[in-house]
Design a protein around this motif. Structure first.
Motif, mmCIF file in Angstrom:
data_model
loop_
_atom_site.group_PDB
_atom_site.id
_atom_site.type_symbol
_atom_site.label_atom_id
_atom_site.label_comp_id
_atom_site.label_asym_id
_atom_site.label_seq_id
_atom_site.Cartn_x
_atom_site.Cartn_y
_atom_site.Cartn_z
ATOM 1 N N CYS A 131 3.269 -7.853 -6.953
ATOM 2 C CA CYS A 131 3.590 -6.421 -6.993
ATOM 3 C C CYS A 131 3.641 -5.903 -8.425
ATOM 4 N N ASN A 132 4.121 -6.736 -9.341
ATOM 5 C CA ASN A 132 4.128 -6.337 -10.756
ATOM 6 C C ASN A 132 2.698 -6.101 -11.246
ATOM 7 N N TRP A 133 1.757 -6.948 -10.810
ATOM 8 C CA TRP A 133 0.349 -6.751 -11.172
ATOM 9 C C TRP A 133 -0.180 -5.446 -10.586
ATOM 10 N N VAL A 134 0.159 -5.178 -9.327
ATOM 11 C CA VAL A 134 -0.294 -3.941 -8.686
ATOM 12 C C VAL A 134 0.229 -2.739 -9.473
ATOM 13 N N GLN A 135 1.502 -2.787 -9.822
ATOM 14 C CA GLN A 135 2.113 -1.693 -10.574
ATOM 15 C C GLN A 135 1.449 -1.531 -11.944
ATOM 16 N N LEU A 167 -6.442 -2.409 -2.537
ATOM 17 C CA LEU A 167 -5.744 -3.644 -2.895
ATOM 18 C C LEU A 167 -6.632 -4.860 -2.668
ATOM 19 N N ARG A 168 -7.329 -4.890 -1.526
ATOM 20 C CA ARG A 168 -8.241 -6.015 -1.260
ATOM 21 C C ARG A 168 -9.375 -6.046 -2.282
ATOM 22 N N SER A 209 0.831 -1.199 0.000
ATOM 23 C CA SER A 209 0.000 0.000 0.000
ATOM 24 C C SER A 209 0.868 1.253 0.000
ATOM 25 N N LYS A 210 1.856 1.272 0.854
ATOM 26 C CA LYS A 210 2.751 2.427 0.945
ATOM 27 C C LYS A 210 3.602 2.569 -0.317
ATOM 28 N N LYS A 211 4.173 1.468 -0.784
ATOM 29 C CA LYS A 211 5.062 1.498 -1.948
ATOM 30 C C LYS A 211 4.359 2.026 -3.194
ATOM 31 N N TYR A 212 3.107 1.603 -3.402
ATOM 32 C CA TYR A 212 2.394 1.971 -4.626
ATOM 33 C C TYR A 212 1.355 3.071 -4.414
ATOM 34 N N GLU A 213 1.305 3.588 -3.178
ATOM 35 C CA GLU A 213 0.370 4.663 -2.841
ATOM 36 C C GLU A 213 -1.068 4.303 -3.204
#
Length: 120
Positions: A44-48, A17-18, A7-11
């Motif tokens: 994380c790649n998907w989140v990005q 995210l959930r 959450s913090k890394k990708y703001e």
């Protein structure tokens, strides 16, 4: 990496995210023995990717379709490509519209700077 770190890394909020995971935008995240989400590098790649695409204006529906196709494997390569091509067309259209607005703003600002204000 735990949800607070992601959450913090990708703001992005943990709730977002959930939500993304619940609707299938992010493939199901592995949980540790305590049941806590433990995001892998691939997660994380998907989140990005999702954050980037949402920032570009792609709809949740299009992205869910893309992720669903991706999970079905190589047989969907062409469909995924076509989906991305269509989204690129829409993005280019929005960019052109925003460039028109930018030109208008620049014109208005220049008028203020030269004291030749025109309300149109």
């Amino acid at each position: 990496m735990f949800i607070a770190e992601v959450s913090k890394k990708y703001e992005i909020t943990a709730d977002t995210l959930r939500y993304y995971e619940r609707i299938g935008l992010i493939p199901t995240v592995r949980r540790n023995e305590s049941g806590i989400r433990d995001y892998s590098e691939e997660d994380c790649n998907w989140v990005q990717f999702i954050k980037c695409m949402r920032g570009a204006g792609l709809s949740i529906e299009s992205l869910v379709e893309y992720v669903t196709l991706f999970q079905k494997g190589e047989s969907t390569l062409e469909a995924r490509k076509l989906l991305l091509i269509e989204e690129r067309k829409e993005l280019l259209k929005r960019i052109n519209e925003m460039n028109d607005v930018l030109e208008r703003l620049n014109y208005k600002i220049k008028n203020y700077e030269t004291n030749t204000i025109n309300i149109k």
